[in-house]
Scaffold this motif. Sequence first.
Motif, mmCIF file in Angstrom:
data_model
loop_
_atom_site.group_PDB
_atom_site.id
_atom_site.type_symbol
_atom_site.label_atom_id
_atom_site.label_comp_id
_atom_site.label_asym_id
_atom_site.label_seq_id
_atom_site.Cartn_x
_atom_site.Cartn_y
_atom_site.Cartn_z
ATOM 1 N N PHE A 64 -3.878 1.403 11.449
ATOM 2 C CA PHE A 64 -2.556 1.229 10.856
ATOM 3 C C PHE A 64 -2.593 1.597 9.376
ATOM 4 C CE2 PHE A 64 0.411 -1.460 8.472
ATOM 5 C CZ PHE A 64 1.600 -1.188 9.112
ATOM 6 N N PHE A 65 -3.748 1.413 8.747
ATOM 7 C CA PHE A 65 -3.880 1.553 7.300
ATOM 8 C C PHE A 65 -4.402 2.932 6.904
ATOM 9 C CE2 PHE A 65 -4.382 -2.878 8.456
ATOM 10 C CZ PHE A 65 -3.384 -3.445 7.693
ATOM 11 N N PRO A 66 -3.991 3.410 5.719
ATOM 12 C CA PRO A 66 -4.476 4.715 5.261
ATOM 13 C C PRO A 66 -5.959 4.639 4.878
ATOM 14 C CG PRO A 66 -3.130 3.686 3.558
ATOM 15 C CD PRO A 66 -3.039 2.813 4.777
ATOM 16 N N PRO A 67 -6.644 5.788 4.826
ATOM 17 C CA PRO A 67 -8.079 5.802 4.559
ATOM 18 C C PRO A 67 -8.496 5.171 3.224
ATOM 19 C CG PRO A 67 -7.347 7.945 5.309
ATOM 20 C CD PRO A 67 -6.124 7.101 5.118
ATOM 21 N N ASN A 68 -7.627 5.167 2.251
ATOM 22 C CA ASN A 68 -7.994 4.633 0.936
ATOM 23 C C ASN A 68 -7.411 3.239 0.666
ATOM 24 O OD1 ASN A 68 -5.344 5.415 0.761
ATOM 25 N ND2 ASN A 68 -5.560 6.473 -1.188
ATOM 26 N N PHE A 69 -7.043 2.508 1.703
ATOM 27 C CA PHE A 69 -6.386 1.207 1.522
ATOM 28 C C PHE A 69 -7.327 0.172 0.921
ATOM 29 C CE2 PHE A 69 -4.343 -2.751 3.003
ATOM 30 C CZ PHE A 69 -3.087 -2.546 2.448
ATOM 31 N N ILE A 70 -8.580 0.200 1.322
ATOM 32 C CA ILE A 70 -9.595 -0.697 0.763
ATOM 33 C C ILE A 70 -10.795 0.153 0.364
ATOM 34 C CG2 ILE A 70 -8.837 -2.733 2.062
ATOM 35 C CD1 ILE A 70 -11.169 -2.249 4.000
ATOM 36 N N PRO A 71 -11.713 -0.397 -0.453
ATOM 37 C CA PRO A 71 -12.890 0.379 -0.836
ATOM 38 C C PRO A 71 -13.705 0.812 0.392
ATOM 39 C CG PRO A 71 -12.661 -1.527 -2.261
ATOM 40 C CD PRO A 71 -11.651 -1.683 -1.160
ATOM 41 N N GLY A 83 -14.701 1.877 10.484
ATOM 42 C CA GLY A 83 -14.242 2.966 11.333
ATOM 43 C C GLY A 83 -14.746 4.312 10.837
ATOM 44 N N ARG A 84 -14.977 5.228 11.762
ATOM 45 C CA ARG A 84 -15.383 6.605 11.441
ATOM 46 C C ARG A 84 -14.580 7.555 12.317
ATOM 47 N NH1 ARG A 84 -18.506 6.679 6.869
ATOM 48 N NH2 ARG A 84 -19.774 4.826 6.894
ATOM 49 N N ASP A 85 -14.026 8.595 11.694
ATOM 50 C CA ASP A 85 -13.288 9.577 12.500
ATOM 51 C C ASP A 85 -14.253 10.617 13.066
ATOM 52 O OD1 ASP A 85 -13.832 11.414 10.476
ATOM 53 O OD2 ASP A 85 -11.757 11.585 9.808
ATOM 54 N N LYS A 86 -13.726 11.635 13.725
ATOM 55 C CA LYS A 86 -14.574 12.631 14.382
ATOM 56 C C LYS A 86 -15.412 13.431 13.390
ATOM 57 C CE LYS A 86 -10.814 15.933 14.592
ATOM 58 N NZ LYS A 86 -9.879 16.633 15.431
ATOM 59 N N ASN A 87 -15.004 13.437 12.118
ATOM 60 C CA ASN A 87 -15.762 14.122 11.065
ATOM 61 C C ASN A 87 -16.641 13.154 10.277
ATOM 62 O OD1 ASN A 87 -14.616 16.671 11.656
ATOM 63 N ND2 ASN A 87 -12.768 16.073 10.548
ATOM 64 N N ASN A 88 -16.800 11.944 10.807
ATOM 65 C CA ASN A 88 -17.605 10.887 10.196
ATOM 66 C C ASN A 88 -17.040 10.390 8.864
ATOM 67 O OD1 ASN A 88 -19.733 9.086 10.608
ATOM 68 N ND2 ASN A 88 -21.091 10.264 9.265
ATOM 69 N N ILE A 89 -15.745 10.553 8.655
ATOM 70 C CA ILE A 89 -15.082 10.050 7.450
ATOM 71 C C ILE A 89 -14.650 8.615 7.722
ATOM 72 C CG2 ILE A 89 -13.098 10.325 5.921
ATOM 73 C CD1 ILE A 89 -13.283 13.351 6.540
ATOM 74 N N PRO A 90 -14.992 7.677 6.810
ATOM 75 C CA PRO A 90 -14.673 6.271 7.051
ATOM 76 C C PRO A 90 -13.177 5.970 6.909
ATOM 77 C CG PRO A 90 -15.736 6.516 4.931
ATOM 78 C CD PRO A 90 -15.733 7.879 5.577
ATOM 79 N N PHE A 91 -12.730 5.009 7.692
ATOM 80 C CA PHE A 91 -11.364 4.500 7.582
ATOM 81 C C PHE A 91 -11.393 3.013 7.938
ATOM 82 C CE2 PHE A 91 -11.717 5.887 11.973
ATOM 83 C CZ PHE A 91 -11.166 4.833 12.673
ATOM 84 N N PRO A 92 -10.393 2.245 7.487
ATOM 85 C CA PRO A 92 -10.394 0.807 7.744
ATOM 86 C C PRO A 92 -9.629 0.412 9.006
ATOM 87 C CG PRO A 92 -8.688 1.302 6.167
ATOM 88 C CD PRO A 92 -9.378 2.615 6.509
ATOM 89 N N TRP A 93 -10.241 -0.407 9.835
ATOM 90 C CA TRP A 93 -9.534 -1.067 10.924
ATOM 91 C C TRP A 93 -8.883 -2.318 10.346
ATOM 92 C CZ3 TRP A 93 -8.769 1.709 14.999
ATOM 93 C CH2 TRP A 93 -9.721 2.584 15.474
ATOM 94 N N VAL A 94 -7.961 -2.912 11.063
ATOM 95 C CA VAL A 94 -7.277 -4.108 10.584
ATOM 96 C C VAL A 94 -8.274 -5.229 10.282
ATOM 97 C CG1 VAL A 94 -6.758 -5.064 12.865
ATOM 98 C CG2 VAL A 94 -5.306 -5.646 10.922
ATOM 99 N N ASP A 120 -11.292 -4.932 9.156
ATOM 100 C CA ASP A 120 -11.925 -4.620 7.875
ATOM 101 C C ASP A 120 -11.035 -5.066 6.720
ATOM 102 O OD1 ASP A 120 -13.919 -3.332 9.361
ATOM 103 O OD2 ASP A 120 -12.979 -1.361 9.117
ATOM 104 N N VAL A 121 -9.753 -4.790 6.846
ATOM 105 C CA VAL A 121 -8.796 -5.142 5.796
ATOM 106 C C VAL A 121 -8.666 -6.663 5.689
ATOM 107 C CG1 VAL A 121 -6.393 -4.957 5.044
ATOM 108 C CG2 VAL A 121 -7.554 -2.966 6.027
ATOM 109 N N VAL A 122 -8.575 -7.333 6.827
ATOM 110 C CA VAL A 122 -8.478 -8.801 6.825
ATOM 111 C C VAL A 122 -9.709 -9.403 6.166
ATOM 112 C CG1 VAL A 122 -8.495 -10.847 8.304
ATOM 113 C CG2 VAL A 122 -6.950 -8.955 8.813
ATOM 114 N N LYS A 123 -10.883 -8.909 6.518
ATOM 115 C CA LYS A 123 -12.127 -9.422 5.924
ATOM 116 C C LYS A 123 -12.147 -9.155 4.424
ATOM 117 C CE LYS A 123 -17.161 -9.179 6.567
ATOM 118 N NZ LYS A 123 -17.362 -10.446 5.974
ATOM 119 N N TYR A 124 -11.756 -7.972 4.010
ATOM 120 C CA TYR A 124 -11.735 -7.616 2.589
ATOM 121 C C TYR A 124 -10.815 -8.550 1.800
ATOM 122 C CZ TYR A 124 -10.848 -4.951 -1.671
ATOM 123 O OH TYR A 124 -10.699 -4.575 -2.981
#
Length: 92
Positions: free
Chosen positions: A36-43, A49-60, A62-66
């Motif tokens: 749901f969140f954009p790739p730069n929402f949290i540090p 999460g990792r996309d098919k190009n191994n670029i990190p992204f946050p799952w919900v 991750d954001v809740v924990k942060y």
Amino acid sequence: MPCIMVGLGELKNIIRQFPEVIDNIRRIEGKVKRSFFPPNFIPQRFMTGRDKNNIPFPWVDDVVKYVSDDPDQIQMFEEEAASCMSYYSLCE
């Protein structure tokens, strides 16, 4: 809810007051296999999460924990007022 323009302070309040919304986001993320969140929402170091190009992204979760686990974050967000970034307070 939440708005796609949600801030960390607003999200902290949603986590506290409406945990069912977080459960719903988690369910939808699992169903569509997208965050749901954009790739730069949290540090980046908090993202699992990792996309098919191994670029990190946050799952919900991750954001809740942060937002929930860091005492400095909690104190910083306590004073942040909830506000909509839309000029007319309307979602598109």
